[in-house]
Design a protein around this motif. Structure first.
Motif, PDB file in Angstrom:
ATOM      1  N   GLU A  56       0.827  -1.194   0.000  1.00  0.00           N
ATOM      2  CA  GLU A  56       0.000   0.000   0.000  1.00  0.00           C
ATOM      3  C   GLU A  56       0.866   1.251   0.000  1.00  0.00           C
ATOM      4  OE1 GLU A  56      -3.545   2.106   2.665  1.00  0.00           O
ATOM      5  OE2 GLU A  56      -2.770   0.115   3.191  1.00  0.00           O
ATOM      6  N   MET A  57       0.561   2.181  -0.904  1.00  0.00           N
ATOM      7  CA  MET A  57       1.342   3.402  -1.047  1.00  0.00           C
ATOM      8  C   MET A  57       0.815   4.465  -0.090  1.00  0.00           C
ATOM      9  SD  MET A  57       3.921   4.327  -2.970  1.00  0.00           S
ATOM     10  CE  MET A  57       3.741   3.226  -4.382  1.00  0.00           C
ATOM     11  N   PHE A  58       1.711   4.985   0.754  1.00  0.00           N
ATOM     12  CA  PHE A  58       1.322   6.014   1.708  1.00  0.00           C
ATOM     13  C   PHE A  58       1.762   7.397   1.223  1.00  0.00           C
ATOM     14  CE2 PHE A  58       1.300   2.138   4.231  1.00  0.00           C
ATOM     15  CZ  PHE A  58       0.094   2.272   4.909  1.00  0.00           C
ATOM     16  N   ASN A 123      -6.193  10.569  -1.363  1.00  0.00           N
ATOM     17  CA  ASN A 123      -6.316   9.180  -0.919  1.00  0.00           C
ATOM     18  C   ASN A 123      -7.637   8.984  -0.198  1.00  0.00           C
ATOM     19  OD1 ASN A 123      -5.888   6.924   1.297  1.00  0.00           O
ATOM     20  ND2 ASN A 123      -4.464   6.530  -0.369  1.00  0.00           N
ATOM     21  N   ASP A 124      -8.478   8.130  -0.778  1.00  0.00           N
ATOM     22  CA  ASP A 124      -9.763   7.796  -0.169  1.00  0.00           C
ATOM     23  C   ASP A 124      -9.618   6.402   0.445  1.00  0.00           C
ATOM     24  OD1 ASP A 124     -12.345   7.587   0.629  1.00  0.00           O
ATOM     25  OD2 ASP A 124     -13.201   7.401  -1.380  1.00  0.00           O
ATOM     26  N   LEU A 125      -9.074   6.376   1.658  1.00  0.00           N
ATOM     27  CA  LEU A 125      -8.773   5.143   2.382  1.00  0.00           C
ATOM     28  C   LEU A 125      -7.664   4.366   1.672  1.00  0.00           C
ATOM     29  CD1 LEU A 125     -12.361   4.158   3.542  1.00  0.00           C
ATOM     30  CD2 LEU A 125     -10.616   5.457   4.764  1.00  0.00           C
ATOM     31  N   ASN A 126      -7.942   3.477   0.737  1.00  0.00           N
ATOM     32  CA  ASN A 126      -6.860   2.726   0.096  1.00  0.00           C
ATOM     33  C   ASN A 126      -6.814   2.967  -1.404  1.00  0.00           C
ATOM     34  OD1 ASN A 126      -9.150   1.396  -0.681  1.00  0.00           O
ATOM     35  ND2 ASN A 126      -8.341  -0.658  -0.338  1.00  0.00           N
ATOM     36  N   GLN A 127      -7.347   4.078  -1.873  1.00  0.00           N
ATOM     37  CA  GLN A 127      -7.431   4.358  -3.301  1.00  0.00           C
ATOM     38  C   GLN A 127      -6.890   5.756  -3.600  1.00  0.00           C
ATOM     39  OE1 GLN A 127      -8.346   2.987  -6.147  1.00  0.00           O
ATOM     40  NE2 GLN A 127      -8.492   4.838  -7.396  1.00  0.00           N
ATOM     41  N   TRP A 128      -5.849   5.829  -4.443  1.00  0.00           N
ATOM     42  CA  TRP A 128      -5.296   7.114  -4.852  1.00  0.00           C
ATOM     43  C   TRP A 128      -5.892   7.560  -6.187  1.00  0.00           C
ATOM     44  CZ3 TRP A 128      -2.361  10.370  -2.113  1.00  0.00           C
ATOM     45  CH2 TRP A 128      -1.656   9.881  -1.000  1.00  0.00           C
ATOM     46  N   SER A 129      -6.161   8.849  -6.287  1.00  0.00           N
ATOM     47  CA  SER A 129      -6.551   9.450  -7.553  1.00  0.00           C
ATOM     48  C   SER A 129      -5.922  10.838  -7.620  1.00  0.00           C
ATOM     49  CB  SER A 129      -8.080   9.543  -7.678  1.00  0.00           C
ATOM     50  OG  SER A 129      -8.611  10.355  -6.643  1.00  0.00           O
ATOM     51  N   LEU A 130      -6.011  11.477  -8.766  1.00  0.00           N
ATOM     52  CA  LEU A 130      -5.430  12.806  -8.931  1.00  0.00           C
ATOM     53  C   LEU A 130      -6.489  13.763  -9.444  1.00  0.00           C
ATOM     54  CD1 LEU A 130      -2.833  14.618  -8.959  1.00  0.00           C
ATOM     55  CD2 LEU A 130      -2.635  14.020 -11.388  1.00  0.00           C
ATOM     56  N   THR A 131      -6.592  14.908  -8.794  1.00  0.00           N
ATOM     57  CA  THR A 131      -7.441  15.989  -9.278  1.00  0.00           C
ATOM     58  C   THR A 131      -6.542  17.150  -9.681  1.00  0.00           C
ATOM     59  OG1 THR A 131      -9.287  15.362  -7.855  1.00  0.00           O
ATOM     60  CG2 THR A 131      -9.285  17.609  -8.690  1.00  0.00           C
ATOM     61  N   VAL A 132      -6.822  17.718 -10.841  1.00  0.00           N
ATOM     62  CA  VAL A 132      -6.086  18.882 -11.333  1.00  0.00           C
ATOM     63  C   VAL A 132      -7.067  20.041 -11.402  1.00  0.00           C
ATOM     64  CG1 VAL A 132      -4.663  19.833 -13.184  1.00  0.00           C
ATOM     65  CG2 VAL A 132      -4.612  17.362 -12.715  1.00  0.00           C
TER      66      VAL A 132
END
Length: 216
Positions: A56-58, A123-132
Motif C-alpha cells: 500500500e502506497m502512503f 487518498n480515499d482510504l486505500n485508493q489514490w486518484s489525482l485531481t487537477v
C-alpha cells in the motif's frame, strides 16, 4: 528481484533494509516553497518496499515524489504554471471533514496565478486518484486509475496497489508537458495505459531521488 530488476531499485531496497530496520524511520519536512506549508513526515521500511516490490502506497512516498517533480518544475521555470497540494491536507484519513478540506483548498487557491494548475493527489482510504484544478478558469480534471478518466474514457484496470504509482506517473507527465496539453493528449489517446516499463521508470525516479537526498 531477478537479474533484470532495475539496479536503482535494488540499491534503495538494500539500503533501506539496513537503515530502516526495527521500526527506524527517516524524517523529512515538506518544502514550504513547493507546498506552501511546512510539516514533518516520516518514511518507513514498508514505504520503500511498496515502491521496490508491492504494498500500500502512503502519502510520504507521494510527497517525496512531488519534491522531485517540484525541483524539475523550478528548474524549467514552470512554477507559475504548476503548483502542488499536500495530500495530507485533504486526504480522507488525515482530514475527514469535507468542510475543512474545502477551506484548506480555498486558502491554497487564493494566490493562484493565471492559468496555474494545482495537482492534488487524494487518498480515499486505500485508493489514490489525482485531481487537477485551474482556479482562475474554474476547470477541474479528475483522474482515477481504477474508474473513469477525463472525458469519460475508461482506464485499463490495475490492482489497487498500483494506484499511487499511477498518480505519480500522471503528475510527472503533466510536469514534463511544457505546453500543459495533458487533457487534450489523454482525450485523444483513448487506449492510453502504463506498461510495466512505464511503472518501473516511475519507481526508478523515486529511488534515485530518494537515495541522493535521504540516504546520507
Amino acid at each position: 528481484m531477478g537479474p533484470n530488476y532495475p539496479s536503482s531499485l535494488k540499491r534503495v531496497w538494500m539500503w533501506a533494509k539496513d537503515a530502516l530496520v526495527n521500526g527506524r524511520t527517516i524524517s523529512f519536512e515538506l518544502s514550504e516553497e513547493a507546498f506552501g506549508v511546512t510539516k514533518k513526515h516520516v518514511i518507513f521500511l514498508q514505504d520503500v518496499h511498496a515502491v521496490c516490490a508491492t504494498g500500500e502506497m502512503f502519502g510520504s512516498v507521494i510527497i517525496i515524489f512531488i519534491d522531485f517533480l517540484y525541483k524539475y518544475v523550478k528548474k524549467t521555470k514552470m512554477t507559475n504554471l504548476i503548483a502542488f497540494v499536500d495530500p495530507g491536507m485533504i486526504g480522507a484519513i488525515g482530514c475527514d471533514n469535507s468542510g475543512e478540506r474545502s477551506h484548506a483548498l480555498a486558502n491554497h487557491f487564493m494566490n493562484a496565478k493565471e492559468g496555474q494548475c494545482f495537482l492534488i493527489p487524494f487518498n480515499d482510504l486505500n485508493q489514490w486518484s489525482l485531481t487537477v484544478v485551474v482556479p482562475t478558469t474554474e476547470v477541474v480534471y479528475h483522474m482515477d486509475p481504477l474508474k473513469l478518466r477525463i472525458a469519460s474514457d475508461e482506464w485499463v484496470e490495475r490492482g489497487v496497489l498500483d494506484c499511487g504509482l499511477f498518480v505519480m506517473g500522471y503528475m510527472k507527465e503533466i510536469c514534463y508537458d511544457k505546453d500543459l496539453e495533458f487533457a487534450a493528449k489523454w482525450i485523444r489517446e483513448s487506449n492510453l495505459a502504463y506498461s510495466e516499463d512505464d511503472v518501473n521508470t516511475i519507481k526508478m525516479d523515486f529511488a534515485k531521488f530518494f537515495m541522493k537526498r535521504y540516504s546520507c
